[in-house]
Motif scaffolding. Structure first.
Motif, PDB file in Angstrom:
ATOM      1  N   VAL B  56       0.874  -1.182   0.000  1.00 31.07           N
ATOM      2  CA  VAL B  56       0.000   0.000   0.000  1.00 31.07           C
ATOM      3  C   VAL B  56       0.907   1.227   0.000  1.00 31.07           C
ATOM      4  O   VAL B  56       2.113   1.131   0.281  1.00 31.07           O
ATOM      5  CB  VAL B  56      -0.927   0.038   1.240  1.00 31.07           C
ATOM      6  CG1 VAL B  56      -1.916  -1.098   1.207  1.00 31.07           C
ATOM      7  CG2 VAL B  56      -0.095   0.026   2.522  1.00 31.07           C
ATOM      8  N   SER B  57       0.284   2.390  -0.276  1.00 29.81           N
ATOM      9  CA  SER B  57       1.109   3.600  -0.310  1.00 29.81           C
ATOM     10  C   SER B  57       1.339   4.113   1.110  1.00 29.81           C
ATOM     11  O   SER B  57       0.491   3.921   2.000  1.00 29.81           O
ATOM     12  CB  SER B  57       0.430   4.685  -1.138  1.00 29.81           C
ATOM     13  OG  SER B  57      -0.661   5.220  -0.430  1.00 29.81           O
ATOM     14  N   LEU B  58       2.462   4.753   1.275  1.00 33.85           N
ATOM     15  CA  LEU B  58       2.799   5.326   2.587  1.00 33.85           C
ATOM     16  C   LEU B  58       1.789   6.421   2.951  1.00 33.85           C
ATOM     17  O   LEU B  58       1.390   6.536   4.113  1.00 33.85           O
ATOM     18  CB  LEU B  58       4.229   5.893   2.548  1.00 33.85           C
ATOM     19  CG  LEU B  58       4.788   6.417   3.873  1.00 33.85           C
ATOM     20  CD1 LEU B  58       4.820   5.320   4.930  1.00 33.85           C
ATOM     21  CD2 LEU B  58       6.186   6.986   3.673  1.00 33.85           C
ATOM     22  N   ASP B  59       1.380   7.208   1.934  1.00 31.48           N
ATOM     23  CA  ASP B  59       0.396   8.273   2.176  1.00 31.48           C
ATOM     24  C   ASP B  59      -0.900   7.713   2.740  1.00 31.48           C
ATOM     25  O   ASP B  59      -1.453   8.220   3.712  1.00 31.48           O
ATOM     26  CB  ASP B  59       0.089   9.023   0.863  1.00 31.48           C
ATOM     27  CG  ASP B  59       1.188  10.012   0.528  1.00 31.48           C
ATOM     28  OD1 ASP B  59       2.037  10.245   1.420  1.00 31.48           O
ATOM     29  OD2 ASP B  59       1.204  10.515  -0.600  1.00 31.48           O
ATOM     30  N   TRP B  60      -1.355   6.659   2.108  1.00 28.83           N
ATOM     31  CA  TRP B  60      -2.617   6.055   2.567  1.00 28.83           C
ATOM     32  C   TRP B  60      -2.469   5.488   3.985  1.00 28.83           C
ATOM     33  O   TRP B  60      -3.333   5.648   4.839  1.00 28.83           O
ATOM     34  CB  TRP B  60      -3.032   4.940   1.598  1.00 28.83           C
ATOM     35  CG  TRP B  60      -4.190   4.164   2.143  1.00 28.83           C
ATOM     36  CD1 TRP B  60      -5.498   4.540   2.165  1.00 28.83           C
ATOM     37  CD2 TRP B  60      -4.120   2.903   2.812  1.00 28.83           C
ATOM     38  NE1 TRP B  60      -6.262   3.597   2.788  1.00 28.83           N
ATOM     39  CE2 TRP B  60      -5.434   2.580   3.199  1.00 28.83           C
ATOM     40  CE3 TRP B  60      -3.077   2.023   3.092  1.00 28.83           C
ATOM     41  CZ2 TRP B  60      -5.737   1.395   3.873  1.00 28.83           C
ATOM     42  CZ3 TRP B  60      -3.384   0.852   3.749  1.00 28.83           C
ATOM     43  CH2 TRP B  60      -4.701   0.540   4.148  1.00 28.83           C
ATOM     44  N   LEU B  61      -1.351   4.846   4.217  1.00 30.46           N
ATOM     45  CA  LEU B  61      -1.131   4.220   5.520  1.00 30.46           C
ATOM     46  C   LEU B  61      -1.105   5.264   6.642  1.00 30.46           C
ATOM     47  O   LEU B  61      -1.641   5.046   7.723  1.00 30.46           O
ATOM     48  CB  LEU B  61       0.200   3.446   5.490  1.00 30.46           C
ATOM     49  CG  LEU B  61       0.470   2.494   6.649  1.00 30.46           C
ATOM     50  CD1 LEU B  61      -0.590   1.397   6.709  1.00 30.46           C
ATOM     51  CD2 LEU B  61       1.854   1.880   6.524  1.00 30.46           C
ATOM     52  N   CYS B  62      -0.496   6.413   6.296  1.00 29.62           N
ATOM     53  CA  CYS B  62      -0.310   7.436   7.340  1.00 29.62           C
ATOM     54  C   CYS B  62      -1.507   8.357   7.499  1.00 29.62           C
ATOM     55  O   CYS B  62      -1.609   9.071   8.498  1.00 29.62           O
ATOM     56  CB  CYS B  62       0.927   8.289   7.044  1.00 29.62           C
ATOM     57  SG  CYS B  62       2.444   7.336   7.113  1.00 29.62           S
ATOM     58  N   SER B  63      -2.397   8.380   6.529  1.00 31.40           N
ATOM     59  CA  SER B  63      -3.505   9.321   6.585  1.00 31.40           C
ATOM     60  C   SER B  63      -4.709   8.704   7.283  1.00 31.40           C
ATOM     61  O   SER B  63      -5.238   7.679   6.866  1.00 31.40           O
ATOM     62  CB  SER B  63      -3.881   9.749   5.161  1.00 31.40           C
ATOM     63  OG  SER B  63      -5.067  10.511   5.214  1.00 31.40           O
ATOM     64  N   ASP B  64      -5.162   9.368   8.353  1.00 28.57           N
ATOM     65  CA  ASP B  64      -6.326   8.876   9.094  1.00 28.57           C
ATOM     66  C   ASP B  64      -7.617   9.042   8.309  1.00 28.57           C
ATOM     67  O   ASP B  64      -8.574   8.327   8.541  1.00 28.57           O
ATOM     68  CB  ASP B  64      -6.469   9.637  10.423  1.00 28.57           C
ATOM     69  CG  ASP B  64      -5.507   9.077  11.444  1.00 28.57           C
ATOM     70  OD1 ASP B  64      -5.425   9.635  12.530  1.00 28.57           O
ATOM     71  OD2 ASP B  64      -4.819   8.085  11.118  1.00 28.57           O
ATOM     72  N   THR B  65      -7.672  10.021   7.409  1.00 27.04           N
ATOM     73  CA  THR B  65      -8.933  10.323   6.730  1.00 27.04           C
ATOM     74  C   THR B  65      -8.939   9.810   5.293  1.00 27.04           C
ATOM     75  O   THR B  65      -9.828  10.127   4.524  1.00 27.04           O
ATOM     76  CB  THR B  65      -9.180  11.838   6.694  1.00 27.04           C
ATOM     77  OG1 THR B  65      -8.045  12.457   6.098  1.00 27.04           O
ATOM     78  CG2 THR B  65      -9.388  12.372   8.087  1.00 27.04           C
ATOM     79  N   ALA B  66      -7.958   9.058   4.930  1.00 28.85           N
ATOM     80  CA  ALA B  66      -7.885   8.578   3.552  1.00 28.85           C
ATOM     81  C   ALA B  66      -8.900   7.465   3.333  1.00 28.85           C
ATOM     82  O   ALA B  66      -8.674   6.312   3.663  1.00 28.85           O
ATOM     83  CB  ALA B  66      -6.488   8.055   3.241  1.00 28.85           C
ATOM     84  N   ASP B  67     -10.077   7.864   2.834  1.00 24.89           N
ATOM     85  CA  ASP B  67     -11.132   6.887   2.598  1.00 24.89           C
ATOM     86  C   ASP B  67     -11.431   6.751   1.110  1.00 24.89           C
ATOM     87  O   ASP B  67     -12.582   6.584   0.700  1.00 24.89           O
ATOM     88  CB  ASP B  67     -12.414   7.283   3.338  1.00 24.89           C
ATOM     89  CG  ASP B  67     -12.286   6.951   4.805  1.00 24.89           C
ATOM     90  OD1 ASP B  67     -12.802   7.725   5.608  1.00 24.89           O
ATOM     91  OD2 ASP B  67     -11.653   5.931   5.137  1.00 24.89           O
TER      92      ASP B  67
END
Lengths: 122, 153
Positions: B56-67
């Motif tokens: 998975v992408s690091l951005d997605w993993l780190c973002s709480d609101t990435a839905d």
């Protein structure tokens, strides 16, 4: 977790303190330092007003330790209830059988004067 | 979805244990447990490694609101199950912790009560009059021959 453990420790300490005070529930404690001459029965000037079931603790040492010494209580009928000291010491708790006034007394069965020191708690 | 929830779901989806994941990342199993319980957060190096392991992408993993859609695709099949499992597990741990604390407290209180009730070593049980020598005596004049106590109580 730390708060819980601290609370627990506080409870334990409080209970321990309570436990310590239970044993200290004596009405009075009196020290004595007397010389009992050979063959003498030496009573206290005043008796202890006691209720049945209460206890009197006698803790004493005497010199010379080879002396034959009786420690006990005299009841209202003039009966001396006693036990012997051993090796220069006496440490007993006596349970009172019935209400009344009891007089602490020390008897020297030796043929020399004996110095007796200690305390009585009731 | 929070980072810890993503970590639980992704690991569950990957079908690997905390121990296996810990081994891959070069950390202890307890570290993984702490990440998944939210007590601590992985370092950036470990996040990168996690993103690589789970693809998975690091951005997605780190973002709480990435839905976003890709997130749902990754997470949806196991989301409910994973999240509820994580919640249940946390609740169970909490219950066990409280039970242990209650047990320890109970034992401590009982121990204190026992200590309070038992006679101390230097004390003896009360001697009864019938166990003592008895003798009728002529009591000397207490006023003359008696002695006084030095009272303390």
């Amino acid at each position: 977790m730390k708060k819980t453990l601290c609370s627990l420790l506080t409870v334990v300490l409080l209970i321990s303190c309570f436990a310590g005070t239970v044993d200290a529930a004596w009405r009075a404690s009196g020290k004595f330092d007397i010389t009992v001459t050979a063959g003498e029965l030496k009573p206290a000037k005043t008796g202890f007003p006691m209720a049945a079931g209460e206890t009197v603790t006698i803790n004493a040492t005497y010199s010379p330790s080879s002396a034959d010494i009786d420690f006990g209580l005299i009841d209202k009928n003039g009966v001396f209830h006693y036990l012997k000291g051993e090796n220069g010491a006496f440490n007993k708790k006596i349970e009172i059988p019935e209400n009344g006034t009891y007089t602490f007394a020390v008897r020297n069965n030796s043929d020399v004067s004996v110095n007796v020191t200690g305390f009585v708690k009731y | 979805m929070t980072l810890r929830e993503k970590m639980i779901v992704l690991r569950d989806k990957a079908g690997i244990s905390q121990m296996a994941l810990a081994h891959q990342l070069g950390v202890s199993r307890q570290a993984v447990t702490r990440w998944e319980s939210g007590d601590t957060t992985p370092s950036m190096d470990k996040l990168k490694a996690l993103a690589k392991i789970y693809d998975v992408s690091l951005d997605w993993l780190c973002s709480d609101t990435a839905d976003g859609k890709s997130l749902e695709e990754v997470v949806a099949p196991v989301e409910d199950n994973g999240t509820s499992n994580a919640t249940t597990s946390a609740e169970n741990k909490k219950k066990i912790r409280y039970a242990v604390i209650a047990l320890v407290a109970g034992v401590a209180i009982l121990a204190c009560m026992w200590l309070a009730m038992r006679p101390k070593n230097n004390e003896m049980s009360g001697v009864q009059f019938e166990d003592m020598e008895n003798e009728i005596v002529d009591i000397p004049d207490q006023g003359v021959n008696g002695f006084d106590f030095e009272w303390e109580g």
